[in-house]
Scaffold this active site. Structure first.
Site, short mmCIF file in Angstrom:
data_model
loop_
_atom_site.label_atom_id
_atom_site.label_comp_id
_atom_site.label_asym_id
_atom_site.label_seq_id
_atom_site.Cartn_x
_atom_site.Cartn_y
_atom_site.Cartn_z
N LYS A 111 59.97 12.88 25.35
CA LYS A 111 61.08 12.93 26.30
C LYS A 111 62.02 11.74 26.20
CE LYS A 111 59.28 15.96 29.93
NZ LYS A 111 59.09 16.11 31.37
N LYS A 192 55.27 24.41 21.92
CA LYS A 192 54.77 25.02 23.16
C LYS A 192 55.93 25.68 23.91
CE LYS A 192 55.29 21.47 26.55
NZ LYS A 192 54.92 20.72 27.70
N LYS A 195 60.29 25.39 29.52
CA LYS A 195 61.52 25.75 30.22
C LYS A 195 62.68 24.87 29.79
CE LYS A 195 59.38 23.19 33.92
NZ LYS A 195 58.38 23.38 34.94
P1 TYM Z 1 54.50 20.80 34.43
O1 TYM Z 1 55.29 20.95 35.68
O2 TYM Z 1 55.23 20.46 33.18
O3 TYM Z 1 53.67 22.11 34.16
C1 TYM Z 1 52.84 22.71 35.16
C2 TYM Z 1 51.53 23.19 34.53
O4 TYM Z 1 51.82 24.16 33.52
C3 TYM Z 1 51.17 23.81 32.30
N1 TYM Z 1 51.97 24.28 31.16
C4 TYM Z 1 51.49 25.03 30.16
N2 TYM Z 1 50.27 25.53 29.92
C5 TYM Z 1 50.11 26.27 28.82
N3 TYM Z 1 51.10 26.54 27.92
C6 TYM Z 1 52.34 26.04 28.12
N4 TYM Z 1 53.33 26.33 27.26
C7 TYM Z 1 52.59 25.26 29.29
N5 TYM Z 1 53.68 24.64 29.79
C8 TYM Z 1 53.28 24.05 30.94
C9 TYM Z 1 51.06 22.29 32.36
O5 TYM Z 1 50.05 21.81 31.51
C10 TYM Z 1 50.77 22.05 33.82
O6 TYM Z 1 49.38 22.20 34.09
N6 TYM Z 1 52.58 16.17 34.94
C11 TYM Z 1 52.42 17.57 35.33
C12 TYM Z 1 52.50 17.75 36.83
C13 TYM Z 1 51.56 16.91 37.61
C14 TYM Z 1 50.17 17.08 37.75
C15 TYM Z 1 49.74 16.06 38.62
C16 TYM Z 1 49.26 18.01 37.23
C17 TYM Z 1 51.91 15.82 38.35
N7 TYM Z 1 50.81 15.32 38.96
C18 TYM Z 1 48.39 15.93 38.99
C19 TYM Z 1 47.91 17.87 37.60
C20 TYM Z 1 47.49 16.85 38.45
C21 TYM Z 1 53.53 18.39 34.70
O7 TYM Z 1 54.57 17.87 34.35
O8 TYM Z 1 53.33 19.74 34.66
#
Ligand code: TYM
Length: 327
Positions: A111, A192, A195
Site C-alpha cells: 500500500k 487476490k 475491492k
Molecule cells: P479487510 O477489511 O481488508 O477485509 C476483511 C476480511 O476479509 C478478508 N479478505 C479476503 N479473504 C479471502 N480472499 C480475499 N480475496 C479477501 N479479501 C479480504 C480479510 O482477510 C479480512 O479477514 N486489517 C483487517 C481488518 C481488521 C481486523 C482487526 C481483522 C482490523 N482489526 C482485528 C481481524 C481482527 C482488514 O483490513 O480487513
C-alpha cells in the site's frame, strides 16, 4: 468457550472475497463462542477518505453485517471509534512494536510503494489491529489469509508485553480457512480479489446486480484445458471458481467436479453465476431492509456499550502493568 473477535474495514464495495474468506464464517461462529465484530473505521482512515463517504461506508458495513446473519442479540457489533480503548491501547502497542517489524509487513509495502505520501497510521496499522484483538481477550480470530502476518504480529506483541510487564493479554489463534482463505481476482488468478482493484470486473461485489454477476463470471479467465478440475498449482483460475462455487452452494468440490465431467467451462460458468446470484440475493434483500431500519443506530450504540464494558477492564490492566499511574 471461544472468545472470537474480527473486524472489517468500511471501505465500500465489499467483495465475495471478504464474504467467503471471513464474513460468512463470522455467522457460523456465533454457535461456537462469544463473538465480537467491529467496523474498523480507524483502520480505514490510514488511507484518508472523504468524510461523507466514510460515514456512508460505515453504516453500509453495519447493515451488511446484519444482512449476512450476524445476530445483535448474540454477538456484539460495534464501530471501532466508539470504543476509545482501541486508540488508547493502540498507542501502547505502538510503544511495544518495533519500526522494523512494521516495515516488513507485506500489506504496508503493497500500500505504500509508489505513493507520494504515506500516513504514519498506515505503518502503525498492525499495532491498532493488535489492540483490537487483545482488548477482548480473544482466543480466536477468523480472517482471510492476507491478515496472517498481522495476526503473527499480534501474537508477538501479546507475548512481548506479557514477558516484560507480567501476564496481561491472551495470545490469540488465527482461524484461516483452507478453502476460501484467499479468493483470487477473476481477471488474474495470481492476485487476490480486492475491492481496490480499479477493474471492477476483477471482483464480485456483494451488492452487484445479478446481470453484472453473470457478466463478470462469464468473462472470468480460465485455462485452455477445458476440464473442471481442482488443481491450485496448475489450474489456479478454475480452482478459484470451484472454491467460490463450493462455498456458495455448500457442496464439496468433488461433487461439482463430477457434475461437469465431460462438459466445458461454458456450462460450469453459467451455473456458477446462478449459484452466486442465489447466495447473494437474500443478503441483498436484507441489506435494503437494514439500510432503511431505524434500529441500526440503536444496535451500534448498544454494541459499543457492551464492547466498552469488556475493553475498559483490559485497558486498566494494561495501564497498571505498564506503570502508568492509576488511582
Ligand atoms: P479487510 O477489511 O481488508 O477485509 C476483511 C476480511 O476479509 C478478508 N479478505 C479476503 N479473504 C479471502 N480472499 C480475499 N480475496 C479477501 N479479501 C479480504 C480479510 O482477510 C479480512 O479477514 N486489517 C483487517 C481488518 C481488521 C481486523 C482487526 C481483522 C482490523 N482489526 C482485528 C481481524 C481482527 C482488514 O483490513 O480487513
Amino acid at each position: 468457550t471461544k472468545q472470537i473477535f474480527s473486524g472489517v474495514q468500511p471501505s465500500g464495495n465489499f467483495t465475495l472475497g471478504n464474504y467467503i474468506g471471513a464474513m460468512k464464517r463470522f455467522v457460523a461462529l456465533q454457535e461456537e463462542g462469544n463473538c465480537i465484530y467491529s467496523i474498523v473505521d480507524l483502520h480505514s482512515i490510514t488511507v484518508p477518505k472523504e468524510p461523507k463517504a466514510l460515514r456512508e461506508y460505515t453504516m453500509q458495513l453495519a447493515a451488511m453485517y446484519l444482512s449476512i446473519g450476524i445476530n445483535p442479540e448474540k454477538s456484539i457489533l460495534f464501530i471501532q471509534s466508539h470504543v476509545k480503548e482501541h486508540a488508547e491501547l493502540g498507542w501502547l502497542m505502538q510503544c511495544t512494536g518495533y519500526i522494523g517489524e512494521l516495515e516488513r509487513m507485506t500489506q504496508y509495502k503493497d500500500k505504500s510503494t509508489g505513493k507520494d505520501v504515506v500516513t504514519c497510521g498506515l505503518l502503525t496499522y498492525p499495532a491498532l489491529m493488535a489492540a483490537d484483538i487483545l482488548l477482548y481477550d480473544a482466543t480466536h480470530v477468523p480472517v482471510g489469509e492476507d491478515q496472517k502476518q498481522h495476526l503473527e504480529f499480534t501474537r508477538d506483541m501479546a507475548e512481548r508485553f506479557n514477558k516484560k510487564y507480567g501476564e496481561t493479554f491472551v495470545v490469540p489463534e488465527p482461524m484461516i480457512q483452507e478453502f476460501g482463505g484467499r479468493i483470487m481476482s477473476l481477471d488474474d488468478p495470481s492476485k487476490k480479489m480486492s475491492k481496490s482493484n480499479p477493474n471492477a470486473a476483477s471482483y464480485v461485489a456483494l451488492l452487484d446486480e445479478p446481470s453484472a454477476i453473470v457478466k463478470k463470471i462469464k468473462r472470468a479467465v480460465t485455462d485452455s484445458e477445458g476440464i473442471v478440475r481442482y488443481d491450485k498449482v496448475n489450474k489456479p483460475a478454475i480452482s478459484n471458481l470451484l472454491t467460490i462455487y463450493s462455498v456458495c452452494s455448500n457442496e464439496p468440490i468433488e461433487t461439482i467436479e463430477q457434475r461437469y465431467e465431460g462438459r466445458g467451462y461454458g456450462d460450469f460458468k453459467k451455473d456458477l453465476a446462478e449459484v452466486v446470484v442465489n447466495a447473494l440475493t437474500p443478503i441483498q434483500q436484507e441489506y435494503t431492509r437494514w439500510m432503511a431500519s431505524p434500529e441500526l443506530e440503536d444496535i451500534l450504540k448498544q454494541g459499543a456499550e457492551r464492547a466498552t464494558a469488556i475493553a475498559s477492564v483490559t485497558m486498566d490492566r494494561a495501564r497498571r502493568n505498564m506503570g502508568l499511574v492509576t488511582f
